[in-house]
Design an enzyme around this catalytic site. Structure first.
Site, short mmCIF file in Angstrom:
data_model
loop_
_atom_site.label_atom_id
_atom_site.label_comp_id
_atom_site.label_asym_id
_atom_site.label_seq_id
_atom_site.Cartn_x
_atom_site.Cartn_y
_atom_site.Cartn_z
N ASP A 249 0.86 -1.42 -0.09
CA ASP A 249 -0.08 0.25 -0.15
C ASP A 249 1.11 1.28 0.04
OD1 ASP A 249 -2.06 -1.58 -0.12
OD2 ASP A 249 -2.33 -1.24 2.72
N LYS A 271 -0.10 -7.91 -3.34
CA LYS A 271 -1.13 -7.18 -3.21
C LYS A 271 -1.61 -5.90 -3.21
CE LYS A 271 -4.08 -6.18 0.77
NZ LYS A 271 -4.75 -5.34 0.59
N LYS A 304 -12.00 -4.41 -4.75
CA LYS A 304 -13.03 -4.77 -3.72
C LYS A 304 -13.92 -4.29 -5.00
CE LYS A 304 -11.24 -4.83 0.62
NZ LYS A 304 -10.02 -4.38 0.14
N GLN A 420 -9.21 -0.65 12.05
CA GLN A 420 -8.87 -2.54 11.92
C GLN A 420 -8.24 -2.83 13.08
OE1 GLN A 420 -8.14 -4.67 9.75
NE2 GLN A 420 -7.18 -4.43 8.14
N GLY A 440 0.61 -5.79 5.21
CA GLY A 440 0.58 -4.72 4.94
C GLY A 440 2.86 -4.29 5.73
#
Length: 473
Positions: A249, A271, A304, A420, A440
């Site tokens: 990210d 990812k 998503k 989170q 991450g």
């Protein structure tokens, strides 16, 4: 053979109250049978219920150890209730239909994971009803190794239960019951021959022990996967000995590529969030794909998708990012319905995959158990497209050919300022069933990303090896 007088008395009583009938009958499945059992009538005969309960206790339960009893719905429930009172053991109740309100429990009663539950049933033919109860109890962490029954029809049910690690102890087998009845003049030898021939010719289908995806190694699951990307990912994990997915990210292509140069050999999946990259170019995609080939990892674009099929099709194949051209797999919500999966079918016949979001790791998310279940059902209609599920719990799905992708993992449990929730590797792999674990900030924000990547990789892999060994203590 000499039979206990109380068993003989019970057999004759069951015959006299029409709990067992001989003649020509048709079962629910349309099969003709010369014998029919209707033990539901025993509720009208307290003396019969008392006799059955006492005999089960004396004949079948004497050497068994258990913390609870559970009757298979519904005929066995009154017998289980009496046995609970006689043994002073607590009773659990399994709902055939999980209630859609309140706690939504399938098992009622007070119990703890690791305790043992004894199942009580009236008649076993294929064993399927007992196995349904077994699976619901085991899902709650209860141990189930034995069931006591009134009658074993000798049509394969005991073998099916045995292959699923459940031992059967019965008061009567079909053979012993008809032997008692013929010796006491209740049925004829001709009837006995009919029943015995029927038993030889009509066996229940074999119920194989379901494969437990949690205990299967990745190599075996690769063979069972229907989606090409799932096959590749399982194989990469087994080959590289890593189940670590790195979430990059970052907003700079240079930083992303530099990071992957350092840690690419330690991950199975990378990812991305393409739409947060400030200097995105086609050259970046070319270079990240080269790294994926060199270090043998796959690319997951965590988009998503959540729009109608037509819009998602355009988002996937057109625009600045052209995700369908380079991402091995993507994430999507099931909210729009099946149209979203039709839109994400692989362009140009390429191997592509979809991880459907069945659960989220953020605190207060609105995904319900019903939504999760509907997501899994929807996915089952597209086996060649679905790589797996983004989820948090072991019971979300059972298919060993699918992959559980679980985010929200750090070496120590914590929660950030935006809700989170982070779990430890041990918790997500051993308790929650994760296959690929997303990390991450635990790596990206570290002073030495490569050191942290190796630490995560080794820790996650040790947890996986412990899981497939079956030694979870």
């Amino acid at each position: 053979m000499a039979y206990d007088s109380k068993l003989v008395e019970l057999a004759i009583k069951l015959f006299s109250i029409d709990a067992v009938k001989f003649g020509e009958f048709t079962t629910k499945s349309g099969i003709k049978t010369p014998v029919y059992f209707d033990l539901r009538v025993i509720v009208s005969y307290p003396d019969v219920m008392e006799s059955i309960s006492n005999l089960l206790l004396d004949v079948t339960m004497k050497d068994l150890k258990y913390d609870h009893v559970c009757g298979v719905p519904y005929t066995a429930l009154p017998i289980a209730t009496i046995l609970s009172v006689l043994t002073k053991k607590s009773m659990l109740m399994r709902r055939k239909e999980t209630k859609a309100y309140g706690t939504k429990k399938s098992i009622e009663g007070h119990y703890k994971a690791g305790q043992t539950c004894l199942i009580v049933e009236d008649v076993v033919t294929s064993g399927s009803s007992v196995l349904e109860t077994v699976r619901d109890l085991r899902k709650e962490g209860l141990l189930v190794t034995d069931t006591v029954i009134i009658l074993d029809r000798e049509q394969g049910g005991s073998k099916n239960l045995d292959s699923n690690e459940v031992q059967v102890k019965s008061l009567f087998t079909m053979s012993s019951l008809i032997d008692i009845l013929v010796k006491n003049g209740k049925i004829t030898e001709e009837t006995v021959i009919k029943v015995k021939n029927y038993l030889k010719e009509t066996q229940a289908p074999v119920i194989e022990k379901p494969l437990n995806r949690i205990l299967l190694p990745y190599e075996k699951r690769a063979e069972l996967a229907k989606n090409g990307i799932a096959k590749q990912l399982f194989t990469i994990m087994a080959t590289k000995k890593t189940n670590l997915c790195l979430s990059v990210d970052l907003t700079s292509t240079t930083k992303i590529l530099d990071l992957l140069e350092q840690v690419g050999e330690h991950v199975c999946l990378v990812k991305t969030h393409a739409d947060i990259i400030e200097d995105y170019t086609d050259d970046f995609i070319k270079r990240i794909k080269q790294l994926a080939d060199r270090f043998n990892f796959l690319l997951l674009e965590d988009r998503k998708y959540a729009d109608i099929g037509h819009t998602v099709s355009l988002q996937y194949t057109k625009g600045l990012y052209k995700v369908g051209d380079w991402a091995d797999c993507v994430t999507a919500h099931s909210l729009p319905g099946e149209g979203i999966l039709k839109a994400l079918n692989a362009p140009n016949g390429c191997d592509r995959g979809v991880f459907l979001l069945a659960e989220m790791s953020s605190e207060g998310n609105l995904i319900t158990p019903d939504y999760k279940e509907a997501t899994v059902v929807m996915a089952s209609k597209y086996p060649e497209l679905i790589t797996g599920f983004v989820c948090q719990n072991i019971d979300t799905f059972k298919d060993p050919g699918l992959i559980q992708l679980t985010p929200g993992v750090q070496l120590e449990s914590s929660k950030d300022d935006l809700g989170q929730v982070y779990n430890t590797p041990e918790k997500v792999i051993l308790e929650k069933g994760a296959d690929v674990i997303v990390v991450g900030r635990g790596i990206v924000a570290a002073k030495s990303p490569v050191t942290q990547a190796v630490l995560y990789k080794d820790t996650l892999w040790k947890c996986y090896l412990k899981r497939v060994s079956g030694k979870l203590e």
